[in-house]
Design an enzyme around this catalytic site. Structure first.
Site, PDB file in Angstrom:
ATOM      1  N   GLU A  11     -12.041  45.495 -28.748  1.00 13.37           N
ATOM      2  CA  GLU A  11     -13.261  45.919 -28.061  1.00 13.37           C
ATOM      3  C   GLU A  11     -14.396  46.176 -29.040  1.00 13.37           C
ATOM      4  OE1 GLU A  11     -13.735  45.764 -25.013  1.00 13.37           O
ATOM      5  OE2 GLU A  11     -11.807  45.912 -23.985  1.00 13.37           O
ATOM      6  N   GLU A  25      -9.329  43.792  -8.344  1.00  9.38           N
ATOM      7  CA  GLU A  25      -8.741  43.599  -9.668  1.00  9.38           C
ATOM      8  C   GLU A  25      -7.515  42.697  -9.606  1.00  9.38           C
ATOM      9  OE1 GLU A  25      -9.184  44.871 -13.845  1.00  9.38           O
ATOM     10  OE2 GLU A  25     -10.420  44.555 -12.070  1.00  9.38           O
ATOM     11  N   GLU A  76     -17.113  38.007 -14.482  1.00 14.17           N
ATOM     12  CA  GLU A  76     -16.528  36.680 -14.666  1.00 14.17           C
ATOM     13  C   GLU A  76     -16.935  35.664 -13.598  1.00 14.17           C
ATOM     14  OE1 GLU A  76     -14.487  39.363 -17.284  1.00 14.17           O
ATOM     15  OE2 GLU A  76     -14.901  39.507 -15.130  1.00 14.17           O
TER      16      GLU A  76
END
Length: 526
Positions: free
Chosen positions: A28, A262, A283
């Site tokens: 990250e 999700e 996305e």
């Protein structure tokens, strides 16, 4: 806008200190912090800021990126070269840290670390990223699938389910984008092998489920919202039909719930228990941007409009936009992820933007030429297009030749990146492509007879430009090499950015698209 950009840069420079006793995610921190700092550094000229001396090869933002990336490097000091998942910014890898890391956590460094090496000349960053990519690829199963967690000390898979979603996704992304961005046919070939295996074993009605990496048998007949990134890669390799089918599948979920959950079970047709959350992920919209720019079909914008309306209607709060904790009830959570600003809003903006510099083909640009120990450094910061990192930070390809010569790239960097590995194939650097690809990149300067030496090019500068960006011989420097010592900047037409993607074997210029997104020729509607 420009004032806000400069104000933000100054705040970062004034308030950032990485010398703190803090455990951080290596993955990250790289995609968010290193990538963000590098992108901001490289956009300073376009942001109309005063450029520091030596830019883009020097600057305070670059210094910060080097600082934080150097604190991540100890995580790669493992027997396999695969990194730990966590490191401490002061003391390195914490004692007792687990040796199990996700596939994406090992294979999502090349864009950021590669850019660092190209700007600083230090091969350590790119070497670490490429070594990890190589180990992951060599660890694939006999049917060319990879698992989603691996033991970095032994190189053995711990979780052996293959998929394209969480803990795997950006590994595929960086194989393909890294191959295109750095024009590395080896990485593109690796992606091609893995892509075929995914389609063969994991695709079911254009959904992609989880299955055994050893035999492809389904293990989890569910799809994740993270899977929606996959069509963006398919579009880059020309598989637009498959990309459209998958995007339409995800749109059916959005039409029903307003958001993509999700995890959604294909077995029950319901949201998977415990996975009702939608943390404003990007996305789906990311893939819509690629699809609209590749086809010009308004249908994809209409899908994005529904996403935008749902976010505005259901998640807006007085202080921002909240995570949806349950897509069925639309209950909200007091939390907003940083990727909502970095990615989701950015892609939504670009989806509805008709004329934006990020979509330029990069066919024209100022090319600066600097002598460098008998060779030349060639720099064109705002030419040759942009590639998005996995956190949607745009990287310009035109800076790759700014900081040292082509010769130094081959001798001082790439030979260290590939030590004792495939030496025969690497003699010509990463541009030792098959003859078909060399013809594409060089035009008539290559001979079809492999026994004959390649014809000499007219100058070191032309040699660099033709091999790296396919510049056209219309600049005065091409006609008389002596002019090279007198000219600092040429304004030259160069090969369109979409031509990089033709290395994959797709003739993008012949697609029927109406727009230009690096891979499509806006002026060639055949």
């Amino acid at each position: 806008m420009y004032e806000e950009f400069e104000e933000s840069v100054n705040k970062i420079l004034l308030n950032t200190n990485f010398s703190i006793d803090k455990n951080v995610s290596v993955f990250e921190t790289n995609i968010r912090v290193v990538g963000g700092l590098l992108s901001a550094h490289l956009l300073m000229e376009r942001g109309r800021m005063s450029l520091p001396e030596g830019w883009p090869c020097a600057g305070p933002l670059l210094d910060l990126a080097v600082d934080i990336a150097s604190r991540l490097l100890p995580a790669f000091n493992t027997p396999t070269g695969l990194p730990y998942g966590t490191t401490n910014l002061l003391y390195g890898v914490p004692k007792g840290e687990t040796t199990v890391t996700g596939t994406a956590g090992c294979g999502t460094f090349l864009m950021e670390f590669g850019m660092l090496s190209r700007l600083t000349g230090d091969p350590a960053f790119e070497h670490a990223a490429r070594r990890a990519l190589s180990v992951l690829y060599e660890s694939r199963s006999k049917i060319d699938l990879v698992g989603n967690h691996i033991d970095i000390s032994r190189g053995e898979w711990i979780f052996r389910e293959a998929g394209i979603g969480g803990n795997v996704d950006s590994y595929y992304e960086y194989l393909l984008k890294g191959g295109f961005f750095f024009e590395d046919y080896q990485l593109i070939s690796q992606f091609r092998v893995l892509y075929k295996a995914v389609v063969k074993n994991l695709q079911h009605d254009f959904w992609y489920i989880w299955g055994s990496m050893y035999n492809g048998n389904p293990s989890l007949p569910s799809v994740s919202t993270l899977d929606a990134f996959w069509p963006s890669l398919q579009i880059l390799i020309g598989d637009i039909k498959s990309a459209g089918r998958t995007l339409s599948n995800f749109y059916s979920l959005i039409s029903h719930f307003g958001f993509t959950p999700e995890m959604f079970s294909l077995l029950t047709g319901q949201v998977s228990t415990g996975n009702e959350i939608y943390p404003l992920r990007p996305e789906f919209v990311e893939s819509l941007v690629y699809m609209y720019q590749a086809t010009g079909d308004q249908m994809w914008r209409n899908m994005g409009k529904q996403v935008l309306d749902s976010i505005e209607l259901s998640t807006k709060t007085p202080c921002g936009y909240a995570t949806v904790s349950n897509v069925v009830t639309h209950q909200l959570e007091d939390k907003m992820e940083s990727f909502f600003l970095s990615e989701t809003t950015k892609y939504l903006y670009l989806l509805f933007s008709d004329e934006h510099w990020i979509f330029d083909k990069g066919v024209w640009g100022n090319i600066s030429v600097t002598p460098d120990n008998g060779d030349y450094r060639v720099c064109a910061p705002n030419s040759f297009g942009y590639t998005f990192t996995t956190e949607a930070h745009p990287f310009p390809a035109g800076v790759l030749g700014c900081c040292y010569s082509r010769q130094r790239v081959e001798e001082d960097l790439l030979e260290q990146i590939y030590p004792d590995e495939n030496e025969e194939a690497m003699k010509g650097g990463i541009f030792n492509f098959p003859n078909r690809l060399l013809n594409l990149m060089y035009g008539e300067t290559k001979s079809d007879d492999p026994s004959k030496p390649h014809p000499p090019l007219c100058s070191s500068l032309l040699h660099f430009l033709v091999r790296t960006v396919g510049a056209v011989r219309v600049c005065p420097a091409w006609e008389d090499p002596k002019i090279l010592s007198q000219i600092g900047v040429n304004h030259c037409p160069v090969r369109p950015w979409y031509a990089k993607y033709e290395m994959y074997g797709i003739e993008w210029s012949r697609l029927p698209g109406k727009k230009a997104f690096r891979v499509i020729n806006k002026n060639n509607k055949k």
